[in-house]
Design an enzyme around this catalytic site. Structure first.
Site, PDB file in Angstrom:
ATOM      1  N   ARG A  94       0.827  -1.214   0.000  1.00 40.36           N
ATOM      2  CA  ARG A  94       0.000   0.000   0.000  1.00 40.36           C
ATOM      3  C   ARG A  94       0.859   1.260   0.000  1.00 40.36           C
ATOM      4  O   ARG A  94       0.523   2.250  -0.637  1.00 40.36           O
ATOM      5  CB  ARG A  94      -0.919  -0.021   1.227  1.00 40.36           C
ATOM      6  N   TYR A  95       1.945   1.259   0.749  1.00 35.13           N
ATOM      7  CA  TYR A  95       2.833   2.410   0.848  1.00 35.13           C
ATOM      8  C   TYR A  95       4.102   2.141   0.046  1.00 35.13           C
ATOM      9  O   TYR A  95       4.573   0.990  -0.024  1.00 35.13           O
ATOM     10  CB  TYR A  95       3.212   2.661   2.306  1.00 35.13           C
ATOM     11  N   ARG A  98       7.174   0.270   2.107  1.00 39.35           N
ATOM     12  CA  ARG A  98       6.991  -0.888   2.985  1.00 39.35           C
ATOM     13  C   ARG A  98       5.870  -1.782   2.469  1.00 39.35           C
ATOM     14  O   ARG A  98       4.961  -1.332   1.791  1.00 39.35           O
ATOM     15  CB  ARG A  98       6.709  -0.456   4.421  1.00 39.35           C
ATOM     16  N   CYS A 107      -4.344 -17.602  14.068  1.00 38.38           N
ATOM     17  CA  CYS A 107      -4.003 -16.794  15.244  1.00 38.38           C
ATOM     18  C   CYS A 107      -4.179 -17.638  16.499  1.00 38.38           C
ATOM     19  O   CYS A 107      -4.953 -18.605  16.496  1.00 38.38           O
ATOM     20  CB  CYS A 107      -4.922 -15.574  15.347  1.00 38.38           C
ATOM     21  N   CYS A 111      -9.858 -12.140  17.898  1.00 35.51           N
ATOM     22  CA  CYS A 111     -10.475 -10.964  18.512  1.00 35.51           C
ATOM     23  C   CYS A 111     -11.808 -10.700  17.830  1.00 35.51           C
ATOM     24  O   CYS A 111     -11.925 -10.794  16.600  1.00 35.51           O
ATOM     25  CB  CYS A 111      -9.553  -9.756  18.370  1.00 35.51           C
ATOM     26  N   CYS A 114     -11.746  -7.963  14.973  1.00 37.01           N
ATOM     27  CA  CYS A 114     -10.646  -8.061  14.008  1.00 37.01           C
ATOM     28  C   CYS A 114     -11.046  -7.533  12.629  1.00 37.01           C
ATOM     29  O   CYS A 114     -12.087  -7.900  12.090  1.00 37.01           O
ATOM     30  CB  CYS A 114     -10.202  -9.512  13.895  1.00 37.01           C
ATOM     31  N   ARG A 116      -9.523  -8.313   9.939  1.00 40.47           N
ATOM     32  CA  ARG A 116      -9.311  -9.390   8.955  1.00 40.47           C
ATOM     33  C   ARG A 116     -10.126 -10.629   9.324  1.00 40.47           C
ATOM     34  O   ARG A 116      -9.779 -11.744   8.946  1.00 40.47           O
ATOM     35  CB  ARG A 116      -7.826  -9.754   8.864  1.00 40.47           C
ATOM     36  N   ASP A 276     -11.943  -0.425  12.908  1.00 38.68           N
ATOM     37  CA  ASP A 276     -12.265  -0.486  11.481  1.00 38.68           C
ATOM     38  C   ASP A 276     -13.710  -0.913  11.256  1.00 38.68           C
ATOM     39  O   ASP A 276     -14.378  -1.448  12.155  1.00 38.68           O
ATOM     40  CB  ASP A 276     -11.306  -1.460  10.779  1.00 38.68           C
ATOM     41  N   ASP A 313      -7.568   3.920   9.771  1.00 40.05           N
ATOM     42  CA  ASP A 313      -7.279   3.308   8.476  1.00 40.05           C
ATOM     43  C   ASP A 313      -8.450   3.643   7.563  1.00 40.05           C
ATOM     44  O   ASP A 313      -9.566   3.153   7.763  1.00 40.05           O
ATOM     45  CB  ASP A 313      -7.119   1.790   8.624  1.00 40.05           C
ATOM     46  N   LYS A 320      -3.411   4.870   6.513  1.00 39.94           N
ATOM     47  CA  LYS A 320      -3.677   5.430   7.835  1.00 39.94           C
ATOM     48  C   LYS A 320      -3.515   6.949   7.822  1.00 39.94           C
ATOM     49  O   LYS A 320      -2.600   7.469   7.178  1.00 39.94           O
ATOM     50  CB  LYS A 320      -2.718   4.838   8.866  1.00 39.94           C
TER      51      LYS A 320
END
Length: 352
Positions: A94-95, A98, A107, A111, A114, A116, A276, A313, A320
């Site tokens: 995206r950037y 990075r 995981c 959570c 989450c 994702r 999000d 985000d 972000k």
């Protein structure tokens, strides 16, 4: 609560562990939530739960509720737009400088907020050898990539051998200066981070950072702090990422305790994320102006070491943006500004 011997992975497991009432098994909305979104709560987390998701900040993060069956119109399957920036499997670019490297989608815990949650779960397979090599080739071919962030899923679910393979491969790419792991493991399954994992994280050349997801001070148990100390003592720089969550940490007192505890454990607060627009998570979200008010209140109570950047985000993959409060006004016709101090008092400043 009696310690559960294994991770709870179903509604029945949570009933057996005492974190859900037996009547939960007859709730059709909760049954649908369990079908739609993965469940995993480690024994360490189960030990911390002192109530229900309605009144306990730990339970609220990890125990499913029927509220998750409600999807609001603005919520999305891919709220931060990962898919639009995935040129090869396992990479999100995206950037310019990075990339994310996602070697797996499992995981230790899932959570309930989450972003994702549509992608992660027990069936989330790791990249195979060919896919991993293709991801590395993508990184190696682009000298503008300065940092690689290993996420997923949780990369600390990989074996020490696999973690070492990732570190060694990225360390061999000369233009990669920073390798950053994002993980929940140090606070939800700290025993997993043993000497072999710590050794696997050491690079010969690149700087290695570990970003720890932690949302409440109670998550920093003695075992979690010992785990973080093992990492810090090995020279690994520790950052934190937290999510601002209604009913978990949406008070000045909760955030102050969290950020102080993190810094005392040698973890630098990095981001406080506004939640999000993931499906079924509206009960966690609060208005941005409430988050800004909390950040403004923290400015006068906490050292700069304890101040994360409050970020959003932007939905759709636009990245972000800092959304914290502003302390300076626009310049007037004479070039003067008003600056607000930590007490809320305004002061004139002759700007240029």
């Amino acid at each position: 609560m009696t310690r559960a011997p294994t991770t709870a992975r179903s509604l029945a497991d949570l009933v057996e562990a005492g974190t859900l009432p037996r009547t939960a098994l007859a709730d059709p909305a909760l049954a649908q939530v369990a079908l739609d979104y993965a469940i995993a709560v480690t024994p360490d987390v189960l030990d911390l739960i002192e109530g229900t998701p309605a009144d306990d900040p730990i339970a609220r993060q990890f125990i499913p509720t029927a509220q998750e069956a409600t999807t609001t119109p603005e919520e999305r399957d891919d709220p931060i737009g990962d898919h639009a920036y995935a040129p090869v499997k396992g990479i999100v670019h995206r950037y310019p400088d990075r990339v994310l490297l996602k070697p797996l989608h499992t995981c230790p815990v899932y959570c309930r907020f989450c972003f994702r949650r549509e992608q992660v779960g027990p069936g989330g397979a790791a990249l195979n050898e060919a896919e991993f090599e293709a991801a590395l080739a993508y990184i190696a071919a682009r000298p503008q990539i300065w940092e690689v962030i290993i996420t997923g899923g949780d990369p600390f679910m990989l074996s020490p051998r696999r973690i070492a393979r990732i570190v060694e491969a990225l360390d061999a790419i000369a233009h990669v200066a920073v390798i950053r792991f994002h993980t929940r493991v140090p606070v939800v399954d700290p025993a997993r981070v043993d000497t072999a994992v710590v050794d696997a994280l050491k690079a010969r050349r690149a700087a290695v950072y570990v970003g720890v997801h932690c949302n409440h001070a109670r998550e920093l148990t003695p075992a979690a702090r010992a785990c973080l100390a093992r990492l810090a003592d090995a020279g690994i720089v520790l950052l934190s990422q937290s999510v601002l969550l209604r009913g978990v940490n949406d008070s000045v007192e909760a955030l102050e305790a969290l950020f102080r505890a993190l810094v005392a454990a040698r973890v630098r607060p990095y981001y406080l994320h506004h939640p999000d627009l993931a499906r079924g998570t509206s009960h966690f979200r609060l208005p941005i102006d409430e988050g800004q008010a909390l950040m403004r209140a923290l400015r006068g109570r906490l050292s700069g070491l304890c101040q994360p950047t409050y970020v959003l985000d932007i939905p759709g993959g636009h990245g972000k943006s800092p959304i914290g409060p502003s302390y300076v006004s626009d310049a007037d016709s004479d070039g003067r500004r008003a600056v607000t101090d930590f007490r809320g008092e305004r002061h004139d400043y002759p700007d240029g």
